[in-house]
Write a protein that holds these residues in place. Structure first.
Motif, PDB file in Angstrom:
ATOM      1  N   MET A  59       0.748  -1.415   0.014  1.00 48.55           N
ATOM      2  CA  MET A  59       0.263  -0.115  -0.181  1.00 48.55           C
ATOM      3  C   MET A  59       1.288   1.269  -0.014  1.00 48.55           C
ATOM      4  SD  MET A  59      -3.171   1.054   3.018  1.00 48.55           S
ATOM      5  CE  MET A  59      -4.290   1.108   2.729  1.00 48.55           C
ATOM      6  N   ALA A  60       0.680   2.123  -0.900  1.00 44.53           N
ATOM      7  CA  ALA A  60       1.511   3.815  -0.671  1.00 44.53           C
ATOM      8  C   ALA A  60       1.279   4.489  -0.058  1.00 44.53           C
ATOM      9  CB  ALA A  60       1.062   4.747  -2.638  1.00 44.53           C
ATOM     10  N   MET A  61       1.984   5.100   0.890  1.00 45.88           N
ATOM     11  CA  MET A  61       1.769   6.135   1.838  1.00 45.88           C
ATOM     12  C   MET A  61       2.225   7.445   1.311  1.00 45.88           C
ATOM     13  SD  MET A  61       4.788   5.548   4.316  1.00 45.88           S
ATOM     14  CE  MET A  61       6.543   4.905   3.074  1.00 45.88           C
ATOM     15  N   SER A  62       0.775   7.922   1.740  1.00 52.50           N
ATOM     16  CA  SER A  62       0.635   9.150   1.527  1.00 52.50           C
ATOM     17  C   SER A  62       1.864   9.977   1.877  1.00 52.50           C
ATOM     18  CB  SER A  62      -0.490   9.917   2.064  1.00 52.50           C
ATOM     19  OG  SER A  62      -0.341  10.442   4.176  1.00 52.50           O
ATOM     20  N   ASP A  63       2.328  11.223   1.604  1.00 54.91           N
ATOM     21  CA  ASP A  63       3.529  12.286   1.386  1.00 54.91           C
ATOM     22  C   ASP A  63       3.189  12.605   3.032  1.00 54.91           C
ATOM     23  OD1 ASP A  63       3.455  12.818  -1.302  1.00 54.91           O
ATOM     24  OD2 ASP A  63       2.434  14.603  -1.298  1.00 54.91           O
TER      25      ASP A  63
ATOM     26  N   GLU B 251       2.377  11.250   5.493  1.00 52.92           N
ATOM     27  CA  GLU B 251       3.417  10.035   6.154  1.00 52.92           C
ATOM     28  C   GLU B 251       4.312   9.556   5.754  1.00 52.92           C
ATOM     29  OE1 GLU B 251      -0.439   6.681   6.683  1.00 52.92           O
ATOM     30  OE2 GLU B 251       0.741   6.875   4.526  1.00 52.92           O
ATOM     31  N   MET B 252       4.962   9.673   4.715  1.00 55.18           N
ATOM     32  CA  MET B 252       6.323   9.245   4.410  1.00 55.18           C
ATOM     33  C   MET B 252       7.693  10.345   4.748  1.00 55.18           C
ATOM     34  SD  MET B 252       5.764   9.097   0.270  1.00 55.18           S
ATOM     35  CE  MET B 252       7.751   8.762  -0.032  1.00 55.18           C
ATOM     36  N   MET B 253       6.530  12.063   5.202  1.00 55.38           N
ATOM     37  CA  MET B 253       7.950  13.085   5.534  1.00 55.38           C
ATOM     38  C   MET B 253       7.272  12.519   6.873  1.00 55.38           C
ATOM     39  SD  MET B 253       6.448  16.876   3.568  1.00 55.38           S
ATOM     40  CE  MET B 253       4.894  16.000   3.617  1.00 55.38           C
ATOM     41  N   LEU B 254       6.126  12.057   8.110  1.00 52.89           N
ATOM     42  CA  LEU B 254       6.618  11.760   9.264  1.00 52.89           C
ATOM     43  C   LEU B 254       7.322  10.449   9.131  1.00 52.89           C
ATOM     44  CD1 LEU B 254       2.727  12.060  10.590  1.00 52.89           C
ATOM     45  CD2 LEU B 254       5.152  13.223  10.861  1.00 52.89           C
TER      46      LEU B 254
ATOM     47  N   ILE C 213       9.242  18.049   7.128  1.00 50.16           N
ATOM     48  CA  ILE C 213       8.470  18.302   8.406  1.00 50.16           C
ATOM     49  C   ILE C 213       8.955  16.615   9.194  1.00 50.16           C
ATOM     50  CG2 ILE C 213       6.681  16.331   7.796  1.00 50.16           C
ATOM     51  CD1 ILE C 213       4.866  18.165   9.471  1.00 50.16           C
ATOM     52  N   SER C 214       8.884  17.062  10.635  1.00 53.02           N
ATOM     53  CA  SER C 214       9.809  16.024  11.185  1.00 53.02           C
ATOM     54  C   SER C 214       8.486  15.467  12.818  1.00 53.02           C
ATOM     55  CB  SER C 214      11.376  15.963  11.314  1.00 53.02           C
ATOM     56  OG  SER C 214      10.807  17.415  12.808  1.00 53.02           O
ATOM     57  N   PRO C 215       9.133  14.468  12.658  1.00 55.21           N
ATOM     58  CA  PRO C 215       7.650  13.628  13.804  1.00 55.21           C
ATOM     59  C   PRO C 215       7.640  14.641  15.426  1.00 55.21           C
ATOM     60  CG  PRO C 215       8.728  12.405  13.008  1.00 55.21           C
ATOM     61  CD  PRO C 215      10.222  13.469  12.743  1.00 55.21           C
ATOM     62  N   GLY C 216       8.347  16.051  15.379  1.00 55.04           N
ATOM     63  CA  GLY C 216       9.079  16.351  16.793  1.00 55.04           C
ATOM     64  C   GLY C 216       8.086  17.696  16.263  1.00 55.04           C
ATOM     65  N   GLU C 217       7.714  17.731  14.720  1.00 55.73           N
ATOM     66  CA  GLU C 217       7.532  19.578  14.682  1.00 55.73           C
ATOM     67  C   GLU C 217       6.321  19.313  14.467  1.00 55.73           C
ATOM     68  OE1 GLU C 217       9.203  20.587  11.357  1.00 55.73           O
ATOM     69  OE2 GLU C 217      11.290  20.637  12.064  1.00 55.73           O
ATOM     70  N   TRP C 218       5.170  17.984  14.252  1.00 57.23           N
ATOM     71  CA  TRP C 218       3.840  17.714  13.985  1.00 57.23           C
ATOM     72  C   TRP C 218       2.853  17.660  15.005  1.00 57.23           C
ATOM     73  CZ3 TRP C 218       0.046  14.084  14.328  1.00 57.23           C
ATOM     74  CH2 TRP C 218      -0.691  14.498  13.635  1.00 57.23           C
ATOM     75  N   ARG C 219       2.111  18.286  15.604  1.00 52.70           N
ATOM     76  CA  ARG C 219       1.629  17.802  16.219  1.00 52.70           C
ATOM     77  C   ARG C 219      -0.584  17.615  16.165  1.00 52.70           C
ATOM     78  NH1 ARG C 219      -0.127  22.994  20.513  1.00 52.70           N
ATOM     79  NH2 ARG C 219       0.988  24.212  18.676  1.00 52.70           N
ATOM     80  N   ASN C 220      -0.990  17.223  16.826  1.00 52.95           N
ATOM     81  CA  ASN C 220      -2.868  17.010  16.341  1.00 52.95           C
ATOM     82  C   ASN C 220      -3.579  18.130  17.455  1.00 52.95           C
ATOM     83  OD1 ASN C 220      -5.145  16.486  15.369  1.00 52.95           O
ATOM     84  ND2 ASN C 220      -4.672  13.936  16.550  1.00 52.95           N
ATOM     85  N   CYS C 221      -3.890  19.146  16.688  1.00 53.93           N
ATOM     86  CA  CYS C 221      -4.936  20.102  18.458  1.00 53.93           C
ATOM     87  C   CYS C 221      -6.228  19.642  17.423  1.00 53.93           C
ATOM     88  CB  CYS C 221      -4.480  21.340  16.984  1.00 53.93           C
ATOM     89  SG  CYS C 221      -2.949  22.117  17.365  1.00 53.93           S
ATOM     90  N   VAL C 222      -6.830  19.081  18.836  1.00 53.31           N
ATOM     91  CA  VAL C 222      -8.318  18.798  18.582  1.00 53.31           C
ATOM     92  C   VAL C 222      -9.056  20.064  19.321  1.00 53.31           C
ATOM     93  CG1 VAL C 222      -9.639  16.787  19.954  1.00 53.31           C
ATOM     94  CG2 VAL C 222      -7.243  16.530  20.187  1.00 53.31           C
ATOM     95  N   GLY C 223      -8.685  20.954  20.196  1.00 53.55           N
ATOM     96  CA  GLY C 223      -9.726  21.869  19.798  1.00 53.55           C
ATOM     97  C   GLY C 223      -9.078  23.859  18.807  1.00 53.55           C
TER      98      GLY C 223
END
Length: 89
Positions: free
Chosen positions: A1-5, A7-10, A74-84
């Motif tokens: 299965m191909a990864m999205s862009d 996912e690849m960056m993360l 992007i790197s894993p440390g720079e991305w975060r999920n905002c819920v509110g």
């Protein structure tokens, strides 16, 4: 299965851009350039080297030189999920 862009960056992939200079098959004194771009992993650059091997095996124009750059978007440390969301006024 191909990864999205994303996912690849993360997973550590970054955008690699290569400018490939090659000689024309019939006119060896003429240089031409080709731009290649894909997501790749530094410092090994397996996708770039696989493309260069493909070029040397299948394409008639002999390589003169390759110049490339790599940038992690992007790197894993720079991305975060905002819920509110907070609104003022």
């Amino acid at each position: 299965m191909a990864m999205s862009d994303t996912e690849m960056m993360l997973r550590g992939y970054g955008l690699t851009t290569a400018e490939i200079f090659y000689r024309m098959p019939d006119y060896r004194s003429v240089l031409n350039s080709y731009i290649w771009q894909d997501y790749d992993i530094a410092p090994d650059h397996p996708r770039l080297f696989k493309f260069i091997e493909f070029w040397q095996d299948k394409i008639e124009g002999p390589l003169h030189s390759v110049r490339f750059t790599h940038r992690k978007e992007i790197s894993p440390g720079e991305w975060r999920n905002c819920v509110g969301e907070l609104r003022l006024h």
